[in-house]
Structures are given as structure tokens and as C-alpha cells.
Scaffold this active site. Sequence first.
Site, mmCIF file in Angstrom:
data_model
loop_
_atom_site.group_PDB
_atom_site.id
_atom_site.type_symbol
_atom_site.label_atom_id
_atom_site.label_comp_id
_atom_site.label_asym_id
_atom_site.label_seq_id
_atom_site.Cartn_x
_atom_site.Cartn_y
_atom_site.Cartn_z
ATOM 1 N N GLU A 153 83.591 46.086 31.078
ATOM 2 C CA GLU A 153 82.417 46.811 32.109
ATOM 3 C C GLU A 153 83.219 48.570 31.846
ATOM 4 O OE1 GLU A 153 83.661 46.483 36.035
ATOM 5 O OE2 GLU A 153 81.941 48.060 36.503
ATOM 6 N N GLU A 247 79.541 45.202 44.646
ATOM 7 C CA GLU A 247 80.814 45.900 44.534
ATOM 8 C C GLU A 247 80.439 47.228 44.758
ATOM 9 O OE1 GLU A 247 83.975 46.576 41.573
ATOM 10 O OE2 GLU A 247 82.167 47.548 41.022
HETATM 11 C C1 LER Z 1 85.784 48.097 38.653
HETATM 12 O O1 LER Z 1 84.491 46.690 38.840
HETATM 13 C C2 LER Z 1 84.695 48.884 39.033
HETATM 14 O O2 LER Z 1 83.380 49.513 39.424
HETATM 15 C C3 LER Z 1 85.632 50.455 39.590
HETATM 16 O O3 LER Z 1 84.646 51.169 39.158
HETATM 17 C C4 LER Z 1 86.749 50.384 39.854
HETATM 18 O O4 LER Z 1 87.635 51.278 40.085
HETATM 19 MN MN MN Z 2 82.405 47.383 38.944
#
Ligand code: LER
Ligand code: MN
Length: 269
Positions: A153, A247
Site C-alpha cells: 500500500e 478503512e
Molecule cells: C493502512 O491501510 C493505511 O492506510 C495507513 O494510513 C494506516 O496508518
Molecule cells: Mn489504507
Amino acid sequence: MKSAITVCLVPEAKFGPFVFHDGLADGCARAARFGFDAVEIFPPAANAIDIAELQSLLDHHGLKVAAIGTGAGWVLHKYSLTSPDAENRRKAREFISAIIDLAGGFGAPAILGSMQGRYDAPVAREQALGWLAEALDELGEQAAQHHVPFLYEPLNRYETNLFNRQRDAANFLRSLRTRNVKLLCDLFHMAIEEADLAATLEVCGPLVGHVHFADSNRRAIGMGHTQVAPIIESLRAIGYTGYLSAEILPLPDADTAAIQTMESVRALS
Ligand code: LER
Ligand code: MN
């Protein structure tokens, strides 16, 4: 596309971007009640999850596991794959490796977000990227044994200086030996870093492995100013059939955030 919502089991991450914070049973019950297909779990460690309990909750509620996050390795222990300390890097890999096996048992990928770390003098960027590549090659191949990808990510500039933009990260993933690391495209980070979210997703194409479905202010989609219709069009155009996973911050409260997300998913996808 499928829907998922986050369940955080780490009290220290109470103010993080996760919707449900009251345990697995509560999170699964509420995810099912609001119509989600799956939960995305943020555990303190792999061994904190009771596998039989989770399986029975999934069966009972007709849910899947969308993904499992590894960020607690950073939040609780400050482990990072690019730490200058070799022992810290080893512990980071071990922590993530256990979560890959846990998630793999549920047919789900593990996520590398904050545990990618960041570099600072005296570590040079090339050195940090070398450590990251080595770890991704190993962890990607481990995930392949479970027939799931490992998710990398890109984060916004305030959280990492490794990769902030999807295209740059995509080029890096293409340079690896493993073909089994895919991008996690978090629309919140992308709203900060990308010029055009929809075009970026289209360019990344088959490397898009998971989507964090968050508006520009990290609230539920529809509560910020991201134009989400073209994003969904791009995801359709590249044949994305994975999760839109919320999220997000539980604002104004967790249930309202969940309901708003589900309304957006139904209206758009
Ligand atoms: C984790 O998925 C994310 O997006 C981060 O910003 C978590 O701090
Ligand atoms: Mn994230």
C-alpha cells in the site's frame, strides 16, 4: 465488486481509520447487519486471533475475510521492513509472515501499510528500497502458497517517503522477482497524492489488488469531495472484482459510517 468493512482489535489504534472497535463478534455482527460481504481485520498479532472462533463467526454471519492488516507491528512494536536495525527488520518480516499464513488460511491477503517504514539519514533511499524489495520478494512468494497476493500500500507523504503514488509503486512492483505483490489503492492516500484517481487506477490495471474505500477526508464515501463515479468506472474497465473496503474514521459514529458506505457501494457498483 464486493464490500468490506474494518474491524480493529488493537486498543492503541482506537483513533485510527477503522470502523468497528468492539471485538470480532461485534464487528462481524454489525458488518452482516449492514449488508457487507466481508470484514477486514486489524489484529494486534497473528496469534491474537482464535481461528476457530473467527471461522464460526464468518459461517454464522455469511461473511468472508477481505484482508488482514499488519500495521500493529508498527503501532505496538515499531517494527519496519526498512529499519536500519537488522534485528528490527527480521522481527518485522516474522510478524508479517505469521499474518500472511493466518490470512491465507481464510483465503485472504495480508496488507503491508505502515510496516513498510520510511528512510532517513544515514540510510539512503536505494538501501531502503533494496530491503523492501527483498522482503516483498520473500513475502509475495509466501502468500502465493496460499493462492492469494500480498498487498503493498503506497501511503501519503506524511506516513512514508518510500512510495506515495500508485504508478511509482507499480513500477517498483514490476521490478521485483515475484509477480505476487499487488497494489492496495487507498482512495484517501490517493486523494492527497494523485492528480487523477480514476486515470491512475486505469493505468495500474491488473496490479490493483485491493481498494480502501475512503473519501478525501477519510470519512465514508459520500462524506467528502472525492468524485467516486469515475473511479468505479475505471475499476470496472480494468475488470476489478475485488473488495471496496471501508478503512475510514467512524464518524459521526461507526454505524452511520457503515450505513453511508453501504449506500454508496449499492448506488455505485
Ligand atoms: C493502512 O491501510 C493505511 O492506510 C495507513 O494510513 C494506516 O496508518
Ligand atoms: Mn489504507
